[in-house]
Design an enzyme around this catalytic site. Structure first.
Site, PDB file in Angstrom:
ATOM      1  N   HIS A 176     -24.911  75.632  29.159  1.00 52.97           N
ATOM      2  CA  HIS A 176     -24.188  74.977  27.188  1.00 52.97           C
ATOM      3  C   HIS A 176     -25.119  75.258  25.772  1.00 52.97           C
ATOM      4  O   HIS A 176     -26.278  75.923  26.760  1.00 52.97           O
ATOM      5  CB  HIS A 176     -24.503  73.433  28.119  1.00 52.97           C
ATOM      6  CG  HIS A 176     -24.287  72.793  26.782  1.00 52.97           C
ATOM      7  ND1 HIS A 176     -22.756  72.693  26.784  1.00 52.97           N
ATOM      8  CD2 HIS A 176     -24.678  71.743  26.362  1.00 52.97           C
ATOM      9  CE1 HIS A 176     -23.063  71.705  25.687  1.00 52.97           C
ATOM     10  NE2 HIS A 176     -23.844  71.514  25.157  1.00 52.97           N
ATOM     11  N   ASP A 199     -22.504  66.758  31.075  1.00 51.91           N
ATOM     12  CA  ASP A 199     -23.278  67.887  31.148  1.00 51.91           C
ATOM     13  C   ASP A 199     -24.470  66.844  31.152  1.00 51.91           C
ATOM     14  O   ASP A 199     -25.639  67.218  30.202  1.00 51.91           O
ATOM     15  CB  ASP A 199     -23.168  68.014  28.929  1.00 51.91           C
ATOM     16  CG  ASP A 199     -22.536  68.965  28.619  1.00 51.91           C
ATOM     17  OD1 ASP A 199     -21.882  69.905  29.617  1.00 51.91           O
ATOM     18  OD2 ASP A 199     -21.353  69.002  28.075  1.00 51.91           O
ATOM     19  N   GLU A 204     -29.007  82.529  26.430  1.00 51.40           N
ATOM     20  CA  GLU A 204     -27.655  82.549  27.683  1.00 51.40           C
ATOM     21  C   GLU A 204     -27.219  83.628  28.538  1.00 51.40           C
ATOM     22  O   GLU A 204     -28.454  83.727  29.745  1.00 51.40           O
ATOM     23  CB  GLU A 204     -26.271  82.337  27.336  1.00 51.40           C
ATOM     24  CG  GLU A 204     -26.419  81.132  25.967  1.00 51.40           C
ATOM     25  CD  GLU A 204     -24.854  80.433  25.899  1.00 51.40           C
ATOM     26  OE1 GLU A 204     -23.627  81.225  27.091  1.00 51.40           O
ATOM     27  OE2 GLU A 204     -24.370  80.222  24.860  1.00 51.40           O
TER      28      GLU A 204
HETATM   29  C1  GAR Z   1     -20.433  80.343  25.784  1.00 52.46           C
HETATM   30  O1  GAR Z   1     -21.492  79.919  24.907  1.00 52.46           O
HETATM   31  C2  GAR Z   1     -20.745  78.849  26.405  1.00 52.46           C
HETATM   32  O2  GAR Z   1     -22.265  78.778  26.713  1.00 52.46           O
HETATM   33  C3  GAR Z   1     -20.131  78.080  25.835  1.00 52.46           C
HETATM   34  O3  GAR Z   1     -18.986  78.285  25.713  1.00 52.46           O
HETATM   35  C4  GAR Z   1     -19.576  80.566  25.359  1.00 52.46           C
HETATM   36  C5  GAR Z   1     -18.226  81.058  26.103  1.00 52.46           C
HETATM   37  O4  GAR Z   1     -19.241  82.373  26.126  1.00 52.46           O
HETATM   38  N1  GAR Z   1     -19.939  77.177  26.835  1.00 52.46           N
HETATM   39  C6  GAR Z   1     -19.691  75.709  26.339  1.00 52.46           C
HETATM   40  O5  GAR Z   1     -19.981  75.327  25.672  1.00 52.46           O
HETATM   41  C7  GAR Z   1     -19.730  74.405  27.763  1.00 52.46           C
HETATM   42  N2  GAR Z   1     -19.600  73.387  26.976  1.00 52.46           N
HETATM   43  P1  GAR Z   1     -18.689  83.255  26.420  1.00 52.46           P
HETATM   44  O6  GAR Z   1     -17.438  83.467  27.365  1.00 52.46           O
HETATM   45  O7  GAR Z   1     -19.113  84.826  26.198  1.00 52.46           O
HETATM   46  O8  GAR Z   1     -18.616  83.410  28.419  1.00 52.46           O
END
Ligand code: GAR
Length: 204
Positions: A113, A154, A183
């Protein structure tokens, strides 16, 4: 205790940069896991393309393909069984995981998250909305959280968290970029912790 590589499914909806970081970490470290399935509610997205290019099964599974929600859930459980999936990593999966799947993978499903949970979590808090909310609240720091998935959005046990500063002049997009770098650092590390827990049978 499993003495084979733990079979992992990654659920995605978008670019899949977290999926790629997990894939790379497994290839480089090596983590004792193999990604056997990429499951997505979208047939075409960065994550699904990456899976196809790298010989990982790419399964498009959406509620819209089924007459009832129960059939969709049944198909998801059947696919996880077919690929003998032992653990799941949600990586930008923008759908609620069905309760039956959460139960089947209790303590074996991670989510990332893009904020410091418990702040800025819950329904509607995903992607860029999270960073917009952090800036609107005037917080001076944000970050990323990897947590176990439970029935409540979450809310599962936090496995790893890392902070980043909010800088003067940040837009939701610049903040998102800084959080995303973080991340990519913490998700492989959190997966490593979960794999160790599974191997040492701290969980089932
Ligand atoms: C990431 O920032 C992840 O943390 C968020 O979506 C993005 C996906 O990026 N997830 C959420 O918001 C879930 N609640 P990615 O497709 O490049 O990994």
């Amino acid at each position: 205790m499993p003495n084979h590589k733990i079979r992992l499914a990654v659920f995605c909806s978008g670019t899949g940069s977290n999926f790629k970081s997990l894939y790379k970490a497994i290839a480089d470290r090596p983590l004792d896991a193999e990604i056997v399935l990429c499951l997505s509610n979208r047939s075409q997205c960065g994550a699904m393309e990456f899976a196809r290019e790298n010989g990982i099964a790419a399964l498009h599974l959406s509620e819209k393909q089924f007459a009832t929600y129960a059939e969709f859930v049944e198909a998801m459980l059947a696919a996880l069984g077919r690929y003998r999936v032992e653990a799941i990593a949600l990586a930008g999966y923008m759908r609620k995981v069905p309760q039956a799947v959460v139960s089947a993978y209790r303590d074996r499903m991670l989510n990332i998250h893009p904020a410091l949970l418990p702040k800025f979590g819950g329904e509607g808090m995903y992607g860029i909305h999270v960073h917009t909310a952090v800036l609107a609240a005037g917080d001076t720091e944000s970050g990323a959280t990897v947590h176990l998935v439970s029935e409540e959005y979450d809310k599962g046990r936090i496995v790893l968290q890392e902070r980043v500063p909010v800088l003067a002049g940040d837009t939701p997009e610049t903040l998102a970029g800084r959080v995303l770098e973080c991340e990519h650092r913490i998700y492989p590390a959190a997966l490593e912790k979960l794999l160790l827990e599974i191997r040492t049978e701290k969980v089932r």
